[in-house]
Design an enzyme around this catalytic site. Structure first.
Site, PDB file in Angstrom:
ATOM      1  N   GLY A  36       0.833  -1.208   0.000  1.00 22.38           N
ATOM      2  CA  GLY A  36       0.000   0.000   0.000  1.00 22.38           C
ATOM      3  C   GLY A  36       0.862   1.251   0.000  1.00 22.38           C
ATOM      4  O   GLY A  36       2.084   1.169   0.106  1.00 22.38           O
ATOM      5  N   TYR A 142      -2.446 -19.537  -2.284  1.00 24.96           N
ATOM      6  CA  TYR A 142      -3.205 -18.296  -2.057  1.00 24.96           C
ATOM      7  C   TYR A 142      -4.683 -18.636  -1.835  1.00 24.96           C
ATOM      8  O   TYR A 142      -5.284 -18.196  -0.847  1.00 24.96           O
ATOM      9  CB  TYR A 142      -3.051 -17.363  -3.265  1.00 24.96           C
ATOM     10  CG  TYR A 142      -3.965 -16.158  -3.189  1.00 24.96           C
ATOM     11  CD1 TYR A 142      -3.647 -15.059  -2.392  1.00 24.96           C
ATOM     12  CD2 TYR A 142      -5.166 -16.121  -3.904  1.00 24.96           C
ATOM     13  CE1 TYR A 142      -4.502 -13.958  -2.313  1.00 24.96           C
ATOM     14  CE2 TYR A 142      -6.020 -15.028  -3.828  1.00 24.96           C
ATOM     15  CZ  TYR A 142      -5.682 -13.958  -3.029  1.00 24.96           C
ATOM     16  OH  TYR A 142      -6.534 -12.881  -2.940  1.00 24.96           O
TER      17      TYR A 142
HETATM   18  P1  NAD Z   1      -3.179  -4.582  -2.188  1.00 22.29           P
HETATM   19  O1  NAD Z   1      -1.863  -5.267  -2.155  1.00 22.29           O
HETATM   20  O2  NAD Z   1      -3.280  -3.314  -2.955  1.00 22.29           O
HETATM   21  O3  NAD Z   1      -3.710  -4.326  -0.721  1.00 22.29           O
HETATM   22  C1  NAD Z   1      -3.311  -5.072   0.400  1.00 22.29           C
HETATM   23  C2  NAD Z   1      -2.963  -4.081   1.493  1.00 22.29           C
HETATM   24  O4  NAD Z   1      -2.668  -4.802   2.694  1.00 22.29           O
HETATM   25  C3  NAD Z   1      -1.702  -3.268   1.167  1.00 22.29           C
HETATM   26  O5  NAD Z   1      -1.945  -1.902   1.453  1.00 22.29           O
HETATM   27  C4  NAD Z   1      -0.638  -3.832   2.084  1.00 22.29           C
HETATM   28  O6  NAD Z   1       0.353  -2.882   2.427  1.00 22.29           O
HETATM   29  C5  NAD Z   1      -1.478  -4.285   3.259  1.00 22.29           C
HETATM   30  N1  NAD Z   1      -0.885  -5.376   4.052  1.00 22.29           N
HETATM   31  C6  NAD Z   1      -0.427  -6.569   3.587  1.00 22.29           C
HETATM   32  N2  NAD Z   1       0.005  -7.329   4.614  1.00 22.29           N
HETATM   33  C7  NAD Z   1      -0.205  -6.600   5.749  1.00 22.29           C
HETATM   34  C8  NAD Z   1       0.047  -6.831   7.127  1.00 22.29           C
HETATM   35  N3  NAD Z   1       0.590  -7.989   7.550  1.00 22.29           N
HETATM   36  N4  NAD Z   1      -0.262  -5.871   8.017  1.00 22.29           N
HETATM   37  C9  NAD Z   1      -0.815  -4.689   7.603  1.00 22.29           C
HETATM   38  N5  NAD Z   1      -1.079  -4.412   6.306  1.00 22.29           N
HETATM   39  C10 NAD Z   1      -0.761  -5.357   5.394  1.00 22.29           C
HETATM   40  O7  NAD Z   1      -4.206  -5.658  -2.768  1.00 22.29           O
HETATM   41  P2  NAD Z   1      -5.758  -5.514  -3.158  1.00 22.29           P
HETATM   42  O8  NAD Z   1      -5.879  -5.963  -4.538  1.00 22.29           O
HETATM   43  O9  NAD Z   1      -6.274  -4.190  -2.764  1.00 22.29           O
HETATM   44  O10 NAD Z   1      -6.391  -6.627  -2.237  1.00 22.29           O
HETATM   45  C11 NAD Z   1      -7.111  -6.317  -1.053  1.00 22.29           C
HETATM   46  C12 NAD Z   1      -7.717  -7.593  -0.504  1.00 22.29           C
HETATM   47  O11 NAD Z   1      -8.642  -8.139  -1.453  1.00 22.29           O
HETATM   48  C13 NAD Z   1      -6.697  -8.699  -0.233  1.00 22.29           C
HETATM   49  O12 NAD Z   1      -7.118  -9.418   0.896  1.00 22.29           O
HETATM   50  C14 NAD Z   1      -6.805  -9.574  -1.465  1.00 22.29           C
HETATM   51  O13 NAD Z   1      -6.382 -10.886  -1.213  1.00 22.29           O
HETATM   52  C15 NAD Z   1      -8.284  -9.478  -1.749  1.00 22.29           C
HETATM   53  N6  NAD Z   1      -8.650  -9.765  -3.135  1.00 22.29           N
HETATM   54  C16 NAD Z   1      -8.241  -8.927  -4.132  1.00 22.29           C
HETATM   55  C17 NAD Z   1      -8.640  -9.209  -5.440  1.00 22.29           C
HETATM   56  C18 NAD Z   1      -8.254  -8.305  -6.601  1.00 22.29           C
HETATM   57  O14 NAD Z   1      -8.560  -8.649  -7.729  1.00 22.29           O
HETATM   58  N7  NAD Z   1      -7.607  -7.158  -6.389  1.00 22.29           N
HETATM   59  C19 NAD Z   1      -9.402 -10.336  -5.727  1.00 22.29           C
HETATM   60  C20 NAD Z   1      -9.767 -11.177  -4.684  1.00 22.29           C
HETATM   61  C21 NAD Z   1      -9.407 -10.868  -3.387  1.00 22.29           C
END
Ligand code: NAD
Length: 317
Positions: A36, A142
């Site tokens: 992020g 995953y």
């Molecule tokens: P992203 O990587 O942009 O967001 C994840 C955020 O979590 C980041 O800001 C990261 O810094 C933070 N993070 C990771 N590990 C952490 C920790 N241990 N402590 C604190 N913060 C932490 O990804 P995204 O695409 O926005 O995904 C958000 C959520 O949605 C995730 O759980 C992902 O698995 C889920 N998801 C996303 C998609 C997609 O297509 N983007 C699809 C299915 C599920």
């Protein structure tokens, strides 16, 4: 209402934070900034509380969850491909982290609801369109980590009365995205505008949902669910082939690259553990009155255009 968003500085998380603020909630974000960024939150920075910390730290979570009624748990490692090379990351960041979030919610005595960002990958190679009651047969670590996290949350809802809303997202795309096929194609074309390498045979066909549609569905599902544990698929009603995505992204950049397919695995997946055909049944969430405004192909074009602008690529070509 006081709400917490884990991973609130990420792609989906930051859009969700903006919407929650707009709806009048008091929002606290916890994010370790592993993927992020502060810039994702610049529109709302003055209106939220932000804790830059790891959700795997129970004390920090307990502190952040003080007075919080709803936790949107979106922090995770979202890169499906990482499963192949480093499965432990998905155990730590997706399973253990969810356990800590659940524990902090229980110990806080004030968290009533956890809204969890799960994924279509929990189903693995399923019959499409895949409804919520299909078997969970993930083919990547995953996907397995998301399924395991869902089950941990199920036990917490049963044992401790915390209401849980699980959202199994298809591919969510839009501005601020930093992973996945649309972002990858843009990065590849920025390095070499003449050739675009596509992982797999290009026949992978999946459902893509624009971020605004996903946020609307998320808020609606979080508010509408009354059961102790509720699961919703959040995706589009159609899908699009990877070869088509390659053409759309190239067109957005005004390029006509030679498109080269790597072939991928024996059965044409981009990488081992890649679900080749993904289309979720969205009957349950649409029964709440939600409809995606953009098709999968439209979402790809909109996302490619906004990301290309963000990355400064439209000026380059
Ligand atoms: P992203 O990587 O942009 O967001 C994840 C955020 O979590 C980041 O800001 C990261 O810094 C933070 N993070 C990771 N590990 C952490 C920790 N241990 N402590 C604190 N913060 C932490 O990804 P995204 O695409 O926005 O995904 C958000 C959520 O949605 C995730 O759980 C992902 O698995 C889920 N998801 C996303 C998609 C997609 O297509 N983007 C699809 C299915 C599920």
């Amino acid at each position: 209402m006081r709400v917490a968003v884990t991973g609130g500085a990420g792609f989906i998380g930051s859009h969700l934070v903006e919407k929650l603020v707009e709806l009048g909630n008091s929002v606290v974000v916890i994010d370790n900034m592993s993927s992020g960024s502060l810039s994702n939150l610049e529109r709302v920075r003055e209106k939220i509380d932000l804790k830059i910390a790891d959700v795997k730290d129970l004390r920090t979570c307990l502190d952040v969850f003080k007075d919080v009624e709803v936790v949107y748990h979106f922090a995770a490692n979202p890169e499906v491909r990482v499963s192949v090379t480093n499965p432990k990351i998905h155990f730590d960041e997706n399973v253990y982290a969810t356990f800590v979030v659940a524990e902090a919610s229980r110990l806080s005595n004030n968290v009533r609801t956890i809204v969890f960002a799960s994924s279509s990958t929990v189903y693995g190679d399923a019959t499409v369109p895949t409804p919520e009651d299909s078997s969970l047969r993930p083919i990547s670590v995953y996907g397995a980590s998301k399924a395991a996290a869902e089950l941990i949350l199920h036990s917490y809802s049963h044992l401790y009365g915390i209401r849980v809303v699980v959202l199994r997202y298809a591919n969510i795309i839009g501005p601020r995205l930093k992973h996945g096929v649309v972002y990858d194609f843009l990065m590849k074309l920025s390095k070499n505008p003449d050739v675009l390498e596509v992982l797999g045979d290009g026949r992978q066909r999946k459902s893509y949902l624009y971020i605004d549609d996903a946020i609307e569905a998320t808020i609606l599902a979080a508010e509408a669910s009354k059961a102790p544990f509720e699961v919703y698929n959040v995706g589009n009603s159609d899908w699009v082939e990877v070869s088509e995505i390659a053409k759309i992204v190239s067109k957005v950049l005004g390029l006509k690259p030679r498109i080269v397919f790597t072939g991928g695995t024996k059965d044409g997946r981009g990488w081992p553990g890649d679900v080749k055909f993904m289309l979720l049944s969205i009957d349950k969430i649409t029964s709440l009155g939600w409809r995606p405004k953009h098709s999968s192909a439209e979402a790809v074009e909109l996302a490619a255009r906004s990301l290309a602008t963000e990355l400064g690529l439209l000026k380059t070509f």
